[in-house]
Design a protein around this motif. Structure first.
Motif, PDB file in Angstrom:
ATOM      1  N   GLY A 132       0.782  -1.229   0.000  1.00 58.76           N
ATOM      2  CA  GLY A 132       0.000   0.000   0.000  1.00 58.76           C
ATOM      3  C   GLY A 132       0.815   1.280   0.000  1.00 58.76           C
ATOM      4  O   GLY A 132       0.251   2.363  -0.115  1.00 58.76           O
ATOM      5  N   GLU A 133       2.125   1.172   0.154  1.00 63.37           N
ATOM      6  CA  GLU A 133       2.943   2.390   0.123  1.00 63.37           C
ATOM      7  C   GLU A 133       2.993   2.948  -1.287  1.00 63.37           C
ATOM      8  O   GLU A 133       2.885   2.212  -2.266  1.00 63.37           O
ATOM      9  N   ARG A 134       3.150   4.262  -1.367  1.00 63.91           N
ATOM     10  CA  ARG A 134       3.295   4.942  -2.652  1.00 63.91           C
ATOM     11  C   ARG A 134       4.501   5.872  -2.552  1.00 63.91           C
ATOM     12  O   ARG A 134       4.894   6.268  -1.461  1.00 63.91           O
ATOM     13  N   PRO A 135       5.070   6.239  -3.706  1.00 64.62           N
ATOM     14  CA  PRO A 135       6.217   7.158  -3.684  1.00 64.62           C
ATOM     15  C   PRO A 135       5.928   8.462  -2.941  1.00 64.62           C
ATOM     16  O   PRO A 135       6.778   8.958  -2.205  1.00 64.62           O
ATOM     17  N   ASP A 136       4.724   9.015  -3.092  1.00 65.66           N
ATOM     18  CA  ASP A 136       4.421  10.266  -2.393  1.00 65.66           C
ATOM     19  C   ASP A 136       4.347  10.069  -0.879  1.00 65.66           C
ATOM     20  O   ASP A 136       4.732  10.949  -0.112  1.00 65.66           O
ATOM     21  N   HIS A 137       3.890   8.894  -0.427  1.00 64.06           N
ATOM     22  CA  HIS A 137       3.892   8.600   1.011  1.00 64.06           C
ATOM     23  C   HIS A 137       5.328   8.600   1.536  1.00 64.06           C
ATOM     24  O   HIS A 137       5.605   9.147   2.609  1.00 64.06           O
ATOM     25  N   LEU A 138       6.219   7.958   0.789  1.00 65.57           N
ATOM     26  CA  LEU A 138       7.623   7.899   1.213  1.00 65.57           C
ATOM     27  C   LEU A 138       8.254   9.291   1.212  1.00 65.57           C
ATOM     28  O   LEU A 138       9.049   9.616   2.098  1.00 65.57           O
ATOM     29  N   GLY A 139       7.923  10.105   0.219  1.00 60.78           N
ATOM     30  CA  GLY A 139       8.437  11.472   0.183  1.00 60.78           C
ATOM     31  C   GLY A 139       8.012  12.255   1.410  1.00 60.78           C
ATOM     32  O   GLY A 139       8.813  12.994   2.004  1.00 60.78           O
ATOM     33  N   GLN A 140       6.756  12.083   1.820  1.00 58.98           N
ATOM     34  CA  GLN A 140       6.254  12.766   3.007  1.00 58.98           C
ATOM     35  C   GLN A 140       6.963  12.275   4.263  1.00 58.98           C
ATOM     36  O   GLN A 140       7.407  13.068   5.081  1.00 58.98           O
ATOM     37  N   ARG A 141       7.095  10.968   4.411  1.00 61.59           N
ATOM     38  CA  ARG A 141       7.705  10.406   5.625  1.00 61.59           C
ATOM     39  C   ARG A 141       9.202  10.685   5.697  1.00 61.59           C
ATOM     40  O   ARG A 141       9.742  10.910   6.765  1.00 61.59           O
ATOM     41  N   CYS A 142       9.879  10.667   4.568  1.00 60.85           N
ATOM     42  CA  CYS A 142      11.332  10.829   4.557  1.00 60.85           C
ATOM     43  C   CYS A 142      11.749  12.294   4.570  1.00 60.85           C
ATOM     44  O   CYS A 142      12.716  12.654   5.221  1.00 60.85           O
ATOM     45  N   PHE A 143      11.023  13.150   3.844  1.00 62.36           N
ATOM     46  CA  PHE A 143      11.428  14.544   3.672  1.00 62.36           C
ATOM     47  C   PHE A 143      10.402  15.562   4.159  1.00 62.36           C
ATOM     48  O   PHE A 143      10.627  16.760   4.072  1.00 62.36           O
ATOM     49  N   GLY A 144       9.232  15.079   4.610  1.00 58.63           N
ATOM     50  CA  GLY A 144       8.191  16.002   5.046  1.00 58.63           C
ATOM     51  C   GLY A 144       7.482  16.693   3.896  1.00 58.63           C
ATOM     52  O   GLY A 144       6.817  17.697   4.086  1.00 58.63           O
ATOM     53  N   ASP A 145       7.607  16.141   2.683  1.00 55.11           N
ATOM     54  CA  ASP A 145       7.006  16.741   1.496  1.00 55.11           C
ATOM     55  C   ASP A 145       6.644  15.630   0.517  1.00 55.11           C
ATOM     56  O   ASP A 145       7.537  14.961  -0.016  1.00 55.11           O
ATOM     57  N   PRO A 146       5.355  15.415   0.248  1.00 54.85           N
ATOM     58  CA  PRO A 146       4.981  14.340  -0.673  1.00 54.85           C
ATOM     59  C   PRO A 146       5.524  14.556  -2.085  1.00 54.85           C
ATOM     60  O   PRO A 146       5.741  13.593  -2.814  1.00 54.85           O
ATOM     61  N   ALA A 147       5.778  15.808  -2.457  1.00 57.40           N
ATOM     62  CA  ALA A 147       6.322  16.092  -3.786  1.00 57.40           C
ATOM     63  C   ALA A 147       7.809  15.751  -3.884  1.00 57.40           C
ATOM     64  O   ALA A 147       8.377  15.796  -4.967  1.00 57.40           O
ATOM     65  N   ALA A 148       8.437  15.365  -2.780  1.00 56.01           N
ATOM     66  CA  ALA A 148       9.866  15.029  -2.776  1.00 56.01           C
ATOM     67  C   ALA A 148      10.130  13.568  -3.152  1.00 56.01           C
ATOM     68  O   ALA A 148      11.266  13.098  -3.052  1.00 56.01           O
ATOM     69  N   TRP A 149       9.117  12.848  -3.643  1.00 59.73           N
ATOM     70  CA  TRP A 149       9.287  11.452  -4.052  1.00 59.73           C
ATOM     71  C   TRP A 149      10.398  11.312  -5.079  1.00 59.73           C
ATOM     72  O   TRP A 149      11.074  10.289  -5.150  1.00 59.73           O
ATOM     73  N   TRP A 150      10.617  12.336  -5.887  1.00 56.53           N
ATOM     74  CA  TRP A 150      11.629  12.279  -6.942  1.00 56.53           C
ATOM     75  C   TRP A 150      13.032  12.073  -6.377  1.00 56.53           C
ATOM     76  O   TRP A 150      13.882  11.491  -7.034  1.00 56.53           O
ATOM     77  N   ARG A 151      13.275  12.519  -5.150  1.00 57.04           N
ATOM     78  CA  ARG A 151      14.594  12.306  -4.533  1.00 57.04           C
ATOM     79  C   ARG A 151      14.848  10.817  -4.325  1.00 57.04           C
ATOM     80  O   ARG A 151      15.955  10.327  -4.520  1.00 57.04           O
ATOM     81  N   ILE A 152      13.793  10.098  -3.936  1.00 58.47           N
ATOM     82  CA  ILE A 152      13.905   8.656  -3.735  1.00 58.47           C
ATOM     83  C   ILE A 152      14.033   7.957  -5.083  1.00 58.47           C
ATOM     84  O   ILE A 152      14.835   7.046  -5.250  1.00 58.47           O
ATOM     85  N   ALA A 153      13.254   8.413  -6.064  1.00 59.88           N
ATOM     86  CA  ALA A 153      13.342   7.822  -7.409  1.00 59.88           C
ATOM     87  C   ALA A 153      14.745   8.010  -7.986  1.00 59.88           C
ATOM     88  O   ALA A 153      15.287   7.098  -8.614  1.00 59.88           O
ATOM     89  N   ASP A 154      15.360   9.172  -7.757  1.00 60.91           N
ATOM     90  CA  ASP A 154      16.711   9.426  -8.256  1.00 60.91           C
ATOM     91  C   ASP A 154      17.736   8.471  -7.652  1.00 60.91           C
ATOM     92  O   ASP A 154      18.753   8.171  -8.266  1.00 60.91           O
ATOM     93  N   ALA A 155      17.488   7.994  -6.436  1.00 62.02           N
ATOM     94  CA  ALA A 155      18.442   7.127  -5.738  1.00 62.02           C
ATOM     95  C   ALA A 155      18.283   5.655  -6.108  1.00 62.02           C
ATOM     96  O   ALA A 155      19.061   4.822  -5.654  1.00 62.02           O
TER      97      ALA A 155
END
Length: 123
Positions: free
Chosen positions: A68-91
């Protein structure tokens, strides 16, 4: 990662001050100008190159994907910003960001030392 200065945040609110907001993956990308045959100048963003994978291993944490996790959920939990999912995708070596969370149980990299990074999952 250093905190932005107050004047830098203020510049983000001024139209035309930055082509992209500070949270965008294109914020630091170089802007080029193409002149069309009729003399019209067209601004464009030059290619954004990613750092080579594995070059900053000591700055990478891992996360096991849950159902059930989504990239935007991870962006929010990791960086405090759901739009920051791209940082995880880049890695991670994925073409489509949905691949990051498609397989529960798979481990993915969470950046800390990548450009624009700075968060650790769970902080």
């Amino acid at each position: 990662m250093a905190e932005p200065q107050p004047y830098e945040s203020a510049l983000d609110a001024i139209p035309g001050a930055h082509p992209y907001p500070r949270s965008s993956r294109y914020h630091d990308a170089e802007v080029g100008i193409h002149t069309q045959p009729d003399g019209t100048a067209v601004r464009y963003v030059k290619r954004r190159l990613l750092p080579p994978l594995g070059e900053a291993d000591e700055d990478i944490a891992t996360h096991t994907v849950s159902s059930g996790e989504r990239p935007d959920h991870l962006g929010q939990r990791c960086f405090g910003d759901p739009a920051a999912w791209w940082r995880i995708a880049d890695a991670n070596p994925v073409l489509d960001p949905r691949e990051l969370t498609a397989e529960p149980g798979e481990e993915i990299a969470l950046p800390d030392g990548f450009p624009g990074g700075g968060g650790r999952f769970g902080r």
